[in-house]
Design an enzyme around this catalytic site. Sequence first.
Site, PDB file in Angstrom:
ATOM      1  N   GLU A 170       1.038  -1.248   0.090  1.00  0.00           N
ATOM      2  CA  GLU A 170       0.104   0.224   0.026  1.00  0.00           C
ATOM      3  C   GLU A 170       0.905   1.477   0.022  1.00  0.00           C
ATOM      4  O   GLU A 170       0.868   1.863   0.815  1.00  0.00           O
ATOM      5  CB  GLU A 170      -1.023  -0.336   1.214  1.00  0.00           C
ATOM      6  CG  GLU A 170      -1.900  -1.188   1.282  1.00  0.00           C
ATOM      7  CD  GLU A 170      -3.071  -1.184   2.282  1.00  0.00           C
ATOM      8  OE1 GLU A 170      -2.885  -0.055   2.949  1.00  0.00           O
ATOM      9  OE2 GLU A 170      -3.931  -2.117   2.536  1.00  0.00           O
ATOM     10  N   GLU A 353      -5.484  -8.648   1.103  1.00  0.00           N
ATOM     11  CA  GLU A 353      -5.987  -8.200   2.552  1.00  0.00           C
ATOM     12  C   GLU A 353      -7.400  -8.145   1.990  1.00  0.00           C
ATOM     13  O   GLU A 353      -7.783  -7.251   1.186  1.00  0.00           O
ATOM     14  CB  GLU A 353      -5.462  -7.106   2.877  1.00  0.00           C
ATOM     15  CG  GLU A 353      -4.123  -7.235   3.535  1.00  0.00           C
ATOM     16  CD  GLU A 353      -3.696  -5.849   4.147  1.00  0.00           C
ATOM     17  OE1 GLU A 353      -4.403  -5.021   4.539  1.00  0.00           O
ATOM     18  OE2 GLU A 353      -2.204  -5.682   3.813  1.00  0.00           O
TER      19      GLU A 353
HETATM   20  C1  GCO Z   1      -3.238  -2.238   5.186  1.00  0.00           C
HETATM   21  C2  GCO Z   1      -2.674  -2.591   6.194  1.00  0.00           C
HETATM   22  C3  GCO Z   1      -3.275  -3.274   7.632  1.00  0.00           C
HETATM   23  C4  GCO Z   1      -4.274  -2.583   8.429  1.00  0.00           C
HETATM   24  C5  GCO Z   1      -5.607  -3.152   7.422  1.00  0.00           C
HETATM   25  C6  GCO Z   1      -6.916  -2.567   8.232  1.00  0.00           C
HETATM   26  O1  GCO Z   1      -2.126  -2.749   4.531  1.00  0.00           O
HETATM   27  O2  GCO Z   1      -3.895  -1.560   5.201  1.00  0.00           O
HETATM   28  O3  GCO Z   1      -1.985  -3.579   5.514  1.00  0.00           O
HETATM   29  O4  GCO Z   1      -1.803  -3.301   8.134  1.00  0.00           O
HETATM   30  O5  GCO Z   1      -4.258  -3.195   9.418  1.00  0.00           O
HETATM   31  O6  GCO Z   1      -5.462  -2.610   6.240  1.00  0.00           O
HETATM   32  O7  GCO Z   1      -6.704  -1.386   8.331  1.00  0.00           O
END
Ligand code: GCO
Length: 445
Positions: A170, A353
Amino acid sequence: MPTISLPDESAMLRRDFIYGVATSSFQIEGAIDTRIPCIWDTFCAQPNTIADNTNGDVACEHVKLWQQDVEMIAGLGVDAYRLSIAWGRVMNEDGSVNTQGLAFYQNLTAALNAKGIKVFVTLYHWDLPQYLEDQGGWLNRDTAHAFAQYADAVSKALGEDVYSYATLNEPFCSAYLGYEEGIHAPGKVGQAYGRQAAHHLLLAHGLAMKVLRKNVPNSMCGIVLNFSTAYSATDSQEDIDAARMGDEYHNHWYIQPLLEGTYPNVMAQISADAQPHIAQGDMDIIAQKNDFIGVNYYTRAVYKSDGQGWFEQVPPYGEDLTAMGWEIVPLAFTKLLVELHERYDLPPMYITENGAAFDDHLVDGEVVDKPRIDYFNSHLRAVNSAIEQGVDIRGYFAWSLMDNFEWALGYSKRFGIVYVDYASQKRTLKHSALAYKALLNNRLY
Ligand code: GCO
């Protein structure tokens, strides 16, 4: 107990579709005394940065409890585990390698592989060594080269025991939240900062890809991006334009350079002094071929015009919200994937994710998290429907394996399918973990 299910004929019930769970280093590891400080250590120590004034000093004590965590991961019946490496645990400030830190990840990788679990490594999940930040961090072009050296050390040590390497997680969050809005580490504020950081992050990705190709030609290498599907608040032309700009600024800014070697048109609409400096040849370095792109999806974003030719985001509304206040919109997930597929010549994709925070309670040894089960059910079906529409998606990772440090919100938000009692470090499988496990065990063919 509520279940997670997919249509019988779903490609996601085939054994070659990879299911996993995901975590990241700073959010779970603790053991800060065995690595050098990172920007999140510094950020947490500043006043009014973390909602519950916590930090990553202890977190889930994963560095200490990793063996039992591997058993737990294996017990879920997953095919893969996505973890991130703490840069400051494997590299020292003088550029030498921290062999003890590297050994931690070597042991972890070996233990996972011994259980038949594929290892998906993310090299950068936001924990930049503080000494690099002191030299400008992602505003300094040299950081991109330092990242390539770090990628070299890790990929030489772990080699092809790692099934998949993602360079960055990200870059939107690192650049926009960290250097433009300042709500994440290092807490810098300014559009010029955000845009320059984004460019150097993408450059770091490209430089690291060259290194990975050489060191681990048989591992799948790529990057993980996050997307919030853009919607316009009304049918007015101004709001439709705003949604397009928001989409370009927050989503396409990160994927278009990778796949087409250009930034989106919205770049021309920002002032000259906020434009990133792009050296000759940078765009070619950024546009390396990727074996995969990881997609992180949680919710959509609704935009309206700010009345001055720019966009603003409308706060989430409605009743279907997670504990983060994020709207639950599985249809937006399908729309995102299908639109990316129509817009770009994409490599294979993994959902790296997807998940949700809810207000969980451990009662009599159980966490009955029905809303999370519903979330997984509807979102897995959303992925299935994108696959049916021709999108090449090879796997799905639930965020997260266990409750952990949720950045600026500290430990107040629980994303895990496993409940963590932080006082005792006891882990308890929530009902969502049991439902996920049942789905995985019931795969047909
Ligand atoms: C993300 C993050 C996570 C967060 C999740 C929830 O990559 O955004 O990898 O670390 O914990 O997105 O907000």
